[in-house]
Write an enzyme that holds these catalytic residues in place. Sequence first.
Site, PDB file in Angstrom:
ATOM      1  N   GLU A 104       8.318  61.103  11.104  1.00 15.63           N
ATOM      2  CA  GLU A 104       8.519  62.137  10.076  1.00 15.63           C
ATOM      3  C   GLU A 104       7.251  62.985   9.965  1.00 15.63           C
ATOM      4  OE1 GLU A 104      11.273  62.181   8.071  1.00 15.63           O
ATOM      5  OE2 GLU A 104      12.165  60.314   8.798  1.00 15.63           O
ATOM      6  N   ASP A 120       7.992  50.903   5.258  1.00 16.75           N
ATOM      7  CA  ASP A 120       9.362  50.744   5.736  1.00 16.75           C
ATOM      8  C   ASP A 120       9.586  49.294   6.204  1.00 16.75           C
ATOM      9  OD1 ASP A 120      11.918  52.104   7.007  1.00 16.75           O
ATOM     10  OD2 ASP A 120      10.983  50.987   8.650  1.00 16.75           O
ATOM     11  N   LYS A 140      12.024  46.002   4.778  1.00 11.16           N
ATOM     12  CA  LYS A 140      12.930  45.272   5.680  1.00 11.16           C
ATOM     13  C   LYS A 140      12.610  43.773   5.706  1.00 11.16           C
ATOM     14  CE  LYS A 140      13.786  49.386   8.502  1.00 11.16           C
ATOM     15  NZ  LYS A 140      13.285  50.155   9.666  1.00 11.16           N
ATOM     16  N   GLY A 153      18.427  48.855  12.257  1.00 12.48           N
ATOM     17  CA  GLY A 153      19.361  49.890  12.730  1.00 12.48           C
ATOM     18  C   GLY A 153      20.634  49.273  13.294  1.00 12.48           C
ATOM     19  N   VAL A 159      18.491  46.978   7.968  1.00  9.10           N
ATOM     20  CA  VAL A 159      17.396  46.373   8.739  1.00  9.10           C
ATOM     21  C   VAL A 159      17.773  46.399  10.219  1.00  9.10           C
ATOM     22  CG1 VAL A 159      15.989  44.309   9.130  1.00  9.10           C
ATOM     23  CG2 VAL A 159      16.856  44.797   6.836  1.00  9.10           C
ATOM     24  N   ILE A 194      20.976  46.823  15.389  1.00  7.68           N
ATOM     25  CA  ILE A 194      20.915  45.401  15.775  1.00  7.68           C
ATOM     26  C   ILE A 194      21.649  44.558  14.727  1.00  7.68           C
ATOM     27  CG2 ILE A 194      19.390  43.440  16.256  1.00  7.68           C
ATOM     28  CD1 ILE A 194      17.104  45.450  16.675  1.00  7.68           C
ATOM     29  N   LYS A 219      17.665  50.904   2.933  1.00 12.47           N
ATOM     30  CA  LYS A 219      16.811  49.703   2.736  1.00 12.47           C
ATOM     31  C   LYS A 219      16.077  49.710   1.412  1.00 12.47           C
ATOM     32  CE  LYS A 219      14.121  52.509   5.388  1.00 12.47           C
ATOM     33  NZ  LYS A 219      14.392  53.235   6.586  1.00 12.47           N
ATOM     34  N   VAL A 242      22.594  59.942   9.522  1.00 11.99           N
ATOM     35  CA  VAL A 242      23.444  58.741   9.609  1.00 11.99           C
ATOM     36  C   VAL A 242      24.885  59.076   9.178  1.00 11.99           C
ATOM     37  CG1 VAL A 242      23.735  56.334   8.900  1.00 11.99           C
ATOM     38  CG2 VAL A 242      21.439  57.262   9.209  1.00 11.99           C
TER      39      VAL A 242
HETATM   40  N1  HSE Z   1      11.667  55.292  10.128  1.00  8.25           N
HETATM   41  C1  HSE Z   1      12.376  54.115  10.522  1.00  8.25           C
HETATM   42  C2  HSE Z   1      11.798  53.614  11.853  1.00  8.25           C
HETATM   43  C3  HSE Z   1      13.841  54.415  10.628  1.00  8.25           C
HETATM   44  O1  HSE Z   1      10.965  54.303  12.463  1.00  8.25           O
HETATM   45  O2  HSE Z   1      12.145  52.532  12.295  1.00  8.25           O
HETATM   46  C4  HSE Z   1      14.737  53.237  10.518  1.00  8.25           C
HETATM   47  O3  HSE Z   1      14.672  52.593   9.282  1.00  8.25           O
END
Ligand code: HSE
Length: 402
Positions: free
Chosen positions: A184, A195, A199, A128, A126, A130, A99, A11
């Site tokens: 990942e 994740d 959010k 990305g 939250v 958008i 986040k 990023v």
């Molecule tokens: N690992 C997250 C996803 C990245 O797959 O949406 C963005 O927060």
Amino acid sequence: MNIAVLGYGTVGSGVVEVLNTNQDSINKRAGQDVNVKYVLDLRDFEQDPIQEKIVHDYDIILNDDEIEVVVEVMGGVEPAHTFVKGALEKGKSVCTSNKELVARHGAELMEIASENNVNFLFEASVGGGIPIIRPLHNCLTADEITDIKGILNGTTNYILSKMSHEGLDFDTVLKDAQDKGYAERNPEADVEGYDACRKIAILSSLAYGKQVDFEDVLTEGITKITKSDIAYAKKLKAGIKLIGMSKKLGHDVYAMVAPMLLPESHPLVGVNDVFNAIFVKGNVLGDVMFYGQGAGKLPTASAVVSDVVDAVKNKGSNIMASWKSEKRVLSDVKKSEQQYFVRLKGAGREEAVKKTFGEVTFVSISDEKDETAFLTGTMPEKEYDEKIAGLGEVVNMIRAEL
Ligand code: HSE
């Protein structure tokens, strides 16, 4: 306006790229030239022109009065929290994509920003690229938000989309997603829903005005979803999505992350691959949906840079006091009502199911002959738990709104 970027990873390098690519329009919108003076990273980047801006000591940034905005894109809670707090206390605005940091310390950092007449902005945390934080905070202000449902994680949406379109199982698709670099190597945070949980906690705090602790949000991932679940869903004319949801019913606020069956006609079911979407209901507006690239270098960087422009334009005034640190005690999700798609072990259990649940919809697929699958009517989860307890082994249960 001089800024510093903390972290030259995916990023961080995206932020520098966006500022270079759209320099003229960004400067015009910000009302002055935005210059990256420092980039903090543990590493050196000898082959990259950024090297001349690389510093390894955060104090250089903190003690430089020329730095007015700090971009934090390192991720993780520490040292990000200490760095961000320090910057705000020194009168520097902070823009972040982090986040974990926002979910855990958002209210505290917004208060410190307000006390110092600067801003703590987090559009990229939250969804990305958008726009969702700013619309919830600035645009949907005539409404009481009553419902949020979001596909908030790109990796799991890619996996579920591919399982659904190609009839593959979870492990095969996860491996493909890892090979493509979407997931990942340690995919736990995505596939277990952690994740998405952070959010939805951020969105719920923003929508309902008090701190929703992510630890309080019931969280289930997608690791138990199988090819057969998807085949059953198709028979029910439904799609399975990992949904981060929260709703306000009177004084009750419920929040949850879980796989969910939604009708094929629902706009969220049409959201595929790594895309994210957030469906918001307002009491006077009705439904509105935000859709786009929920992750990735440039979409996320685009949201961070939009915050930088806001911070530059609003120098000297605090524009983001979104929720109080007072805790929002969530209501027990066992009280929340939905339908349940259930796969019961053993064929021919229809009479027992009907006796317990009343009117249900039975569904079968050729691959699973030794089970009885059905969709219940709408009822509180507590009632479902009580009823299902008397019916024996459950192969899988997925919540539904069909
Ligand atoms: N690992 C997250 C996803 C990245 O797959 O949406 C963005 O927060």
